[in-house]
Design a protein around this motif. Structure first.
Motif, PDB file in Angstrom:
ATOM      1  N   UNK A 270       0.853  -1.187   0.000  1.00 56.12           N
ATOM      2  CA  UNK A 270       0.000   0.000   0.000  1.00 56.12           C
ATOM      3  C   UNK A 270       0.891   1.240   0.000  1.00 56.12           C
ATOM      4  N   UNK A 271       0.469   2.251  -0.715  1.00 54.53           N
ATOM      5  CA  UNK A 271       1.271   3.482  -0.747  1.00 54.53           C
ATOM      6  C   UNK A 271       0.381   4.696  -0.951  1.00 54.53           C
ATOM      7  N   UNK A 272       0.817   5.790  -0.375  1.00 54.70           N
ATOM      8  CA  UNK A 272       0.141   7.079  -0.552  1.00 54.70           C
ATOM      9  C   UNK A 272       1.215   8.146  -0.671  1.00 54.70           C
ATOM     10  N   UNK A 273       1.148   8.907  -1.746  1.00 55.14           N
ATOM     11  CA  UNK A 273       2.166   9.933  -2.013  1.00 55.14           C
ATOM     12  C   UNK A 273       1.478  11.268  -2.266  1.00 55.14           C
ATOM     13  N   UNK A 274       1.983  12.300  -1.631  1.00 53.71           N
ATOM     14  CA  UNK A 274       1.516  13.667  -1.868  1.00 53.71           C
ATOM     15  C   UNK A 274       2.677  14.515  -2.353  1.00 53.71           C
ATOM     16  N   UNK A 275       2.491  15.171  -3.482  1.00 53.41           N
ATOM     17  CA  UNK A 275       3.501  16.078  -4.035  1.00 53.41           C
ATOM     18  C   UNK A 275       2.949  17.495  -3.919  1.00 53.41           C
ATOM     19  N   UNK A 276       3.647  18.323  -3.115  1.00 60.55           N
ATOM     20  CA  UNK A 276       3.129  19.665  -2.821  1.00 60.55           C
ATOM     21  C   UNK A 276       4.166  20.722  -3.209  1.00 60.55           C
ATOM     22  N   UNK A 277       4.012  21.304  -4.392  1.00 63.12           N
ATOM     23  CA  UNK A 277       4.966  22.339  -4.824  1.00 63.12           C
ATOM     24  C   UNK A 277       4.662  23.698  -4.212  1.00 63.12           C
TER      25      UNK A 277
END
Length: 389
Positions: A270-277
């Motif tokens: 399971x994975x959760x990724x957030x990319x916040x520029x």
């Protein structure tokens, strides 16, 4: 299976017939794959064509497929030239894969995508693949023992690898066209190479009659693009981190070595990724949370002790962080291509800001500072947890 194939072929024969014009089953050439190579004068197009009689079992002394190649100044010229090389009516609705060589990929795949999408006989949910250090013609001429229709192996491998290992991608032509023409994203495609002991045997029937085929199609890297132009390749391991960051697959393998000797393997489930520029600070936050299973442990440690498990989580998490950071560095420095979609995040969060920077995003992306944070959890250590002491 053969009866089903026979019925399918008969239905296609009926669909090709019309008033005053009847096409017999034996006259149909079902195109399973197309290969397109760039030449000095234009294009060389190769078609892998299914032999219906052989598939249906009516002829036992023929191959299930054959290939033909024709040249032309334009893609359509090359396609039309194929019709003069066979007495069969080329049938395109069952086309599943198009392979392009590196020259086309480097100069731009937009003309190929445009040509295919304009042809109403070709379904848009087909796979586009880049021939890695070989030609598209050679790829289509490889016979494989696992498939009656060799080119189908590319589709099978792509879907299996994406689902089980997260090492490949599965974009259809509509998605490719959209990403190629979207300045906030860049496409990656599967690439195929030929693993061959003796290159002269690629199109030989002996290739399918041996326990270990002399030539095999191999999908183990991704082709990365800037716009519609190829700019480099991602290794099989890097492909995992691409899929992790863009959220297209859930399974990945993380390996590390403790004390310069003991190897660990961990599979992310399971994975959760957030990319916040944050362009005002020239930074991008990458928050990655993964859960998975310890698949291999060479470290002499008691895994029934929660403290020891926490130590392994820290070691594996640190390794994953380093791997993700190295992958991002490659996209910035070597590829100079925002394949992970940071620009898309900017566009989504602040359309006005994106309108200001979209014209020179290619210059901005390599200069961004990434801060990667990883939280890794081991949900299972297996039944052999108490054997290491």
């Amino acid at each position: 299976m053969r009866r089903l194939m026979y019925v399918m072929v008969m239905l296609m024969a009926i669909s090709l017939s019309g008033c005053g014009h009847k096409v017999e089953m034996s006259q149909i050439g079902i195109v399973a794959g197309l290969g397109i190579d760039q030449t000095e004068n234009g294009y060389l197009m190769t078609a892998q064509v299914v032999n219906p009689s052989s598939i249906a079992g009516n002829q036992h002394d023929t191959l299930s497929v054959f290939s033909i190649s024709g040249e032309g100044e334009t893609l359509f010229d090359a396609y039309r030239s194929l019709n003069s090389l066979t007495a069969k009516v080329l049938y395109l609705p069952h086309l599943s894969v198009i392979v392009v060589n590196e020259d086309i990929a480097q100069s731009g795949i937009d003309p190929v995508v445009d040509f295919v999408l304009r042809n109403v006989m070709i379904r848009p949910n087909i796979t586009l693949v880049v021939a890695n250090h070989t030609t598209a013609r050679e790829v289509l001429n490889v016979l494989t023992p696992s498939e009656q229709i060799p080119i189908n192996q590319l589709n099978s491998l792509s879907n299996l690898c994406l689902t089980c290992t997260g090492r490949e991608v599965n974009y259809n032509l509509y998605q490719v066209s959209g990403m190629v023409n979207d300045p906030s994203s860049n496409i990656v495609l599967n690439s195929v190479s030929i693993d061959s002991k003796e290159k002269s045997e690629e199109g030989d029937i002996q290739n399918v009659l041996q326990m270990e085929a002399p030539s095999q199609l191999k999908i183990d890297s991704l082709a990365a693009f800037q716009g519609d132009q190829l700019v480099g390749y991602l290794t099989s391991k890097e492909a995992q981190y691409y899929n992790l960051l863009v959220g297209t697959s859930k399974r990945y393998v993380v390996t590390t070595v403790l004390d310069d000797e003991y190897k660990l393997s961990y599979e992310v489930r399971e994975s959760k990724v957030e990319i916040k520029p944050d362009l005002e600070k020239n930074k991008v936050m990458v928050d990655c949370s993964v859960k998975g299973v310890l698949m291999e442990n060479g470290y002499p440690i008691d895994l029934m002790n929660p403290v020891n498990v926490s130590d392994l989580e820290a070691a594996l998490g640190n390794q994953l962080k380093q791997d993700i950071q190295s992958f991002i560095d490659k996209t910035q420095n070597e590829l100079a291509s925002d394949i992970i979609g940071v620009g898309g995040k900017v566009h989504q969060k602040n359309p006005k800001k994106w309108a200001e920077v979209s014209g020179y995003w290619e210059d901005i992306y390599p200069e961004l500072e990434f801060d990667v944070k990883v939280k890794l959890e081991i949900t299972s250590v297996g039944d052999a947890a108490n054997l290491k002491e």
